[in-house]
Design an enzyme around this catalytic site. Structure first.
Site, mmCIF file in Angstrom:
data_model
loop_
_atom_site.group_PDB
_atom_site.id
_atom_site.type_symbol
_atom_site.label_atom_id
_atom_site.label_comp_id
_atom_site.label_asym_id
_atom_site.label_seq_id
_atom_site.Cartn_x
_atom_site.Cartn_y
_atom_site.Cartn_z
ATOM 1 N N GLY A 1 -19.815 -34.444 -9.929
ATOM 2 C CA GLY A 1 -18.893 -35.168 -10.816
ATOM 3 C C GLY A 1 -19.414 -36.569 -11.095
ATOM 4 N N GLY B 1 -22.280 -36.966 -4.755
ATOM 5 C CA GLY B 1 -21.336 -36.811 -3.651
ATOM 6 C C GLY B 1 -21.756 -35.749 -2.641
ATOM 7 N N ILE C 1 -15.996 -40.186 -6.724
ATOM 8 C CA ILE C 1 -14.668 -40.819 -6.725
ATOM 9 C C ILE C 1 -13.823 -40.320 -5.552
ATOM 10 C CG2 ILE C 1 -14.651 -41.162 -9.246
ATOM 11 C CD1 ILE C 1 -12.430 -38.891 -9.259
ATOM 12 N N ASP C 2 -14.237 -39.202 -4.922
ATOM 13 C CA ASP C 2 -13.404 -38.587 -3.875
ATOM 14 C C ASP C 2 -13.394 -39.376 -2.551
ATOM 15 O OD1 ASP C 2 -13.016 -36.596 -5.729
ATOM 16 O OD2 ASP C 2 -14.490 -35.226 -4.844
ATOM 17 N N GLY D 1 -9.544 -35.679 -6.073
ATOM 18 C CA GLY D 1 -10.025 -35.935 -4.711
ATOM 19 C C GLY D 1 -10.565 -34.688 -4.032
ATOM 20 N N ALA E 1 4.574 -45.718 -3.695
ATOM 21 C CA ALA E 1 5.165 -44.374 -3.826
ATOM 22 C C ALA E 1 6.183 -44.098 -2.717
ATOM 23 C CB ALA E 1 4.053 -43.326 -3.782
ATOM 24 N N ARG F 1 20.148 -44.140 -1.714
ATOM 25 C CA ARG F 1 20.020 -45.578 -1.399
ATOM 26 C C ARG F 1 20.093 -46.459 -2.642
ATOM 27 N NH1 ARG F 1 15.861 -43.931 1.932
ATOM 28 N NH2 ARG F 1 14.239 -44.910 0.679
HETATM 29 O O1 F6P Z 1 -15.862 -34.544 -7.033
HETATM 30 C C1 F6P Z 1 -15.281 -35.249 -8.079
HETATM 31 C C2 F6P Z 1 -14.204 -34.420 -8.740
HETATM 32 O O2 F6P Z 1 -13.671 -35.194 -9.808
HETATM 33 C C3 F6P Z 1 -13.072 -33.946 -7.828
HETATM 34 O O3 F6P Z 1 -12.128 -34.948 -7.572
HETATM 35 C C4 F6P Z 1 -12.544 -32.787 -8.600
HETATM 36 O O4 F6P Z 1 -11.932 -31.841 -7.744
HETATM 37 C C5 F6P Z 1 -13.779 -32.185 -9.229
HETATM 38 O O5 F6P Z 1 -14.742 -33.227 -9.271
HETATM 39 C C6 F6P Z 1 -13.569 -31.647 -10.610
HETATM 40 O O6 F6P Z 1 -14.750 -31.030 -10.999
HETATM 41 P P1 F6P Z 1 -15.122 -30.657 -12.495
HETATM 42 O O7 F6P Z 1 -15.417 -31.939 -13.216
HETATM 43 O O8 F6P Z 1 -16.329 -29.787 -12.357
HETATM 44 O O9 F6P Z 1 -13.928 -29.978 -13.081
#
Ligand code: F6P
Length: 323
Positions: A11, A102, A126-127, A170, A186, A211
């Site tokens: 990615g 990654g 990014i994960d 992620g 959150a 609340r």
């Molecule tokens: O590893 C980065 C990532 O964006 C993950 O967060 C996500 O699960 C995956 O790649 C998505 O992959 P693709 O871009 O192949 O759909």
């Protein structure tokens, strides 16, 4: 050493271009010829090599994505595929390769190293699921994009007195969701590392309503055991006890395509330059990352196939702060 190659794999991540630029220019500064490999490992198999001079990486530090392109290659996962890749590298006289990517990409890099080809990895995803780097290229920018979306959703949630579920990326790691959840205030965070049942999330929403809260936000990691679709179905079934109406938003690839912030540009630059230092020192089969604030090279053997833990205290803190 005369020629070296660089590729980006898996990615894309904001800051990859800063890393490419640093690798190319630092390598040229050593007196070597730089070659960019297009489309990640796939380009090694199809022979997509291009010579890169300092001007070829001009004006890219501020760009998201990767100017070399990226891909997920099934063929490279086979031993035959990797042999072909090494053959192509040898044919072009390329003596070392920098792999910016990654988890899966670093596993591939380690396989090349084990087959005798000199490789240095640069931690980029990014994960933030890579052991060997406390933070990886792209995380900070992706987190800020998720946060901006969460802030906007909070505005509309408050106006309508609704609850919002936001799914963030992620893969199997909950880092982005946990950090975005804490920074975005959150009410609940669902991540793979610490399971939260639909009943518990429903309780959180109901109590927030009782609340007197004007909104409730639930950040859900894409890898959480109970994902957005399952949670949505559960909430529909138990609508009367929630108080809030619930809406769901999936951020998806929006998180990956942003303009790299200062942090990712600097991290990409420092890791890229350090990767070239490793080649110069003949230190191969390593991942360059940032550990405890220091740019460090860790053997691939110590980082592949390992799961990076998340700090349980941060998860507890998120729950405390959601009161
Ligand atoms: O590893 C980065 C990532 O964006 C993950 O967060 C996500 O699960 C995956 O790649 C998505 O992959 P693709 O871009 O192949 O759909």
């Amino acid at each position: 050493m005369k020629r070296f190659g660089v590729l980006t794999s898996g990615g894309d991540a904001p800051g990859m271009n800063a890393a490419i630029r640093a690798v190319v220019r630092s390598g040229i500064d050593q007196g070597w010829e730089a070659f960019g490999v297009e489309h990640g490992y796939q380009g090694l198999l199809t022979g997509e090599f291009r010579p890169m001079g300092p001007r070829d990486v001009s004006g890219i530090i501020q760009l998201g994505g990767t100017v070399l392109g990226s891909a997920r290659s099934l063929e490279f996962k086979t031993e035959e595929g990797r042999r072909k890749a090494i053959r192509h590298l040898n044919q072009r006289g390329i003596e070392a390769l920098v792999v910016i990517g990654g988890n899966g990409s670093q596993t591939g890099a380690y396989s090349l190293h084990q087959m005798g080809f000199p490789v240095v990895g640069v931690a980029s995803t990014i994960d933030n699921d890579l052991v060997g780097s406390d933070i990886t290229i792209g995380v900070d920018t992706a987190l800020n994009i998720a946060l901006e979306a969460i802030d906007r959703l909070k505005v509309t949630a408050s106006s309508h007195e609704r609850a919002f579920m936001i799914e963030v990326m992620g893969r199997n790691c909950g880092y982005l969701a946990l950090m975005a959840g804490i920074a975005g205030g959150a009410e609940a965070i669902c991540i793979p590392e610490f399971e939260t049942s639909p009943e518990t999330v429903a309780d959180v929403i109901a109590k927030a309503y009782e609340r007197g809260k004007k909104h409730a936000l639930i950040v859900v990691a894409e890898g959480a055991k109970h994902g957005v679709i399952e949670l949505e179905a559960y909430f529909k079934e138990h609508n009367e006890r929630l108080g809030f109406d619930v809406r769901a938003t999936t951020l998806g690839h929006v998180q990956r395509g942003g303009t790299p912030g200062a942090f990712d540009r600097l991290l990409g630059t420092r890791l890229g330059a350090m990767a070239v230092e490793q080649i110069a020192a003949g230190n191969f089969g390593v991942l360059v990352g940032q550990v405890k604030g220091t740019i460090t090279a860790t053997p691939h053997a110590d980082i592949v196939d390992r799961v990076k833990p998340l700090d349980p205290k941060l998860f507890e803190l998120a729950n405390v702060l959601a009161k």
